[in-house]
Enzyme design. Structure first.
Site, short mmCIF file in Angstrom:
data_model
loop_
_atom_site.label_atom_id
_atom_site.label_comp_id
_atom_site.label_asym_id
_atom_site.label_seq_id
_atom_site.Cartn_x
_atom_site.Cartn_y
_atom_site.Cartn_z
N CYS A 185 17.36 -2.57 12.66
CA CYS A 185 18.54 -2.83 12.26
C CYS A 185 19.12 -4.17 12.90
O CYS A 185 20.38 -4.58 12.67
CB CYS A 185 19.55 -1.81 12.60
N GLY A 216 7.82 6.86 8.75
CA GLY A 216 8.80 6.06 8.33
C GLY A 216 9.03 5.77 6.89
O GLY A 216 8.51 6.44 5.92
N TYR A 242 27.91 1.85 -0.51
CA TYR A 242 28.47 2.40 0.85
C TYR A 242 30.17 2.08 0.71
O TYR A 242 30.96 2.89 1.36
CB TYR A 242 28.22 1.44 2.07
N ASP A 268 3.67 24.56 11.62
CA ASP A 268 3.05 23.46 12.82
C ASP A 268 2.94 22.17 12.26
O ASP A 268 2.21 21.21 13.02
CB ASP A 268 1.66 24.14 13.04
N PHE A 325 48.83 8.45 21.83
CA PHE A 325 49.42 7.35 21.60
C PHE A 325 49.81 6.32 22.59
O PHE A 325 50.29 6.78 23.53
CB PHE A 325 51.13 7.51 20.79
N HIS A 372 11.70 4.85 15.40
CA HIS A 372 12.84 5.48 16.00
C HIS A 372 12.71 6.80 16.08
O HIS A 372 12.62 7.52 17.22
CB HIS A 372 14.20 5.32 15.04
#
Length: 453
Positions: free
Chosen positions: A42, A112, A186, A274, A423, A10
């Site tokens: 994922c 990663g 979570y 760098d 709304f 990614h």
């Protein structure tokens, strides 16, 4: 400008594509030890479950696409060592075993993460699998075909998604986790409990609060998982314990967190000039606490990779930090969360309050009006919003993106009460349920009745 990139998922793909576009004269070389790039890990559970039929859709780039941008992509090449002072890479061609050196002006590290593999007796038995990349997913699909009973170790997002996929494919499934409930990082218990209830209804066995101590096998194949509370017969084990950053190459050369995650500044530069880094190998600024934390998410990775490119020559665009916002669909449950849960806030020794509501997402005169449950966590003194969770049968998960912005901008629960939302009866009520949560949390106003003479 000679740019070397280590790793191409990614963050790497995002950094490479944007670097090529921003600096057309740059000489960009990518080193990737796998035979594919840019796999959307994922999507593994969707692929395993058969929802995604064509795995090609899970790749959003290729060496051919990068070649069209003028990028030289060296597949199946492993970086043996990095000298950040002399700006030299030592490389091994995994096909020919040839080794050679390369130099760079700018180095982008997007190596990663890799699944955590515990050092347990029997861990090397056949049919104990990891779940991270494309090759892993194909192995899982192949091995699962002949398995009757599959055990998933780890009740985070990936583990829970795989459990659903296996059950829907007609397998007996056991889910093990050392925590006392699923998705504990979570969601708070009132949310994770609804998913657990669905799992039980589907016949999924949950061995919560159990730690795997070893594996046993026969003829080289695993057939039992041993925990501190018993044993589980199984044909296949999938390890989904978590991830650790792939950063051995830079150990001792740049600043890192205790777990090895590279520390970068707001312009994605490491402590070495760098040398830039992005994605799952890095720490991120976690806005709810203001701390640098390890939160491996694809969304963090693509943002950071893009920022590396924009800041490669000079500081241009600072990183705004993250709330760790994520979403999940399990059976009929649409779930999303952002920031701190009530439990994690207390772990951080923060004094918080919460407001929880369950309301129909649109007027009751409409043909359908499913309930939605929302919980918002906010700091007691400042009343600043720190986190939120949502669950419903109808998909209202985008509301969590709104609350992520609120956390990003350090808004209070009181301000949430009066934010302007539209709304329209097809979609919501005159008071959006986000407003309703804020209204419910408003402090009472002391009023004194005027005395008339």
């Amino acid at each position: 400008m000679k740019v070397a990139v280590i790793g191409c998922t990614h963050a790497g793909t995002s950094a490479i594509v944007n670097t090529a576009k921003l600096y057309p004269d740059a000489q960009i070389t990518v080193y990737e030890r796998n035979d594919n790039i840019s796999f959307l890990s994922c999507g593994i559970a969707l692929y395993v479950g058969g929802v995604v039929k064509d795995p090609d859709g899970l790749f959003y780039s290729s060496p051919q696409k990068l070649d069209e941008l003028g990028v030289e992509t060296k597949m199946k090449h492993e970086i043996i060592s990095v000298d950040t002072d002399r700006k030299i890479l030592k490389v091994r061609n995994l096909v020919t075993s040839e080794t050679f050196e390369d130099t760079f002006d700018k180095l982008i590290v997007t190596t990663g993460s890799w699944p955590i593999v515990p050092k347990l007796e029997g861990i090397d038995l056949n049919n104990i699998l990891l779940c991270k990349n494309y090759n892993h997913s194909n192995t899982i699909i192949e091995k699962a075909q002949g398995a009757k009973h599959i055990t998933v170790v780890g009740a985070g997002y990936i583990g829970v998604e795989l459990v659903e996929a296996f059950q829907q494919n007609g397998k007996q499934v056991t889910l093990i986790d050392s925590a006392d409930r699923i998705l504990n990082k979570y969601l708070d218990p009132e949310f994770s409990g609804k998913v657990e209830e669905s799992f039980r209804e589907k016949g999924i066995k949950m061995a919560m609060g159990q730690t795997v101590t070893s594996f046993q096998g026969e003829d080289g194949n695993v057939n039992k998982v041993i925990t501190d509370k018993g044993e589980i017969d199984t044909d296949l084990v999938i390890l989904c314990i978590g991830f650790r950053p792939n950063t051995e190459l830079l150990k001792g050369q740049v600043d890192m967190l205790k777990n090895g995650a590279i520390v970068v500044d707001q312009y994605m530069q490491t402590s070495k000039r760098d040398v830039y880094a992005a994605g799952d190998c890095c720490s991120v600024l976690y806005n709810p606490t203001g701390k640098m934390m390890y939160i491996p998410l694809a969304t963090n990775a693509v943002r950071m990779g893009t920022l590396v490119a924009r800041n490669l020559v000079q500081p241009t665009t600072p990183y705004m930090g993250t709330q760790g916002t994520s979403g999940l669909k399990i059976y009929e449950h649409n779930i999303a969360s952002t920031g701190l849960t009530e439990g994690s806030a207390k772990d951080e020794d923060l004094k918080v309050e919460t407001v929880s509501i369950t309301d129909h997402y649109r007027p009751e005169f409409m043909p359908t009006f499913e309930p939605v449950t929302l919980k918002v966590v906010y700091e007691q003194d400042s009343r600043r919003i720190l986190g939120a969770q949502i669950i419903s049968r109808v998909d209202m998960t985008q509301s969590i993106n709104t609350l992520s912005v609120c956390i990003q901008n350090r808004m209070t629960i009181d301000e949430l009460a009066f934010i302007d939302f539209f709304f329209q009866p097809h979609y919501n009520k005159p008071w959006n349920f986000l407003n309703t949560a804020g209204l419910q949390a408003l402090p009472e106003i002391e009023t004194k009745t005027p005395i008339h003479s």
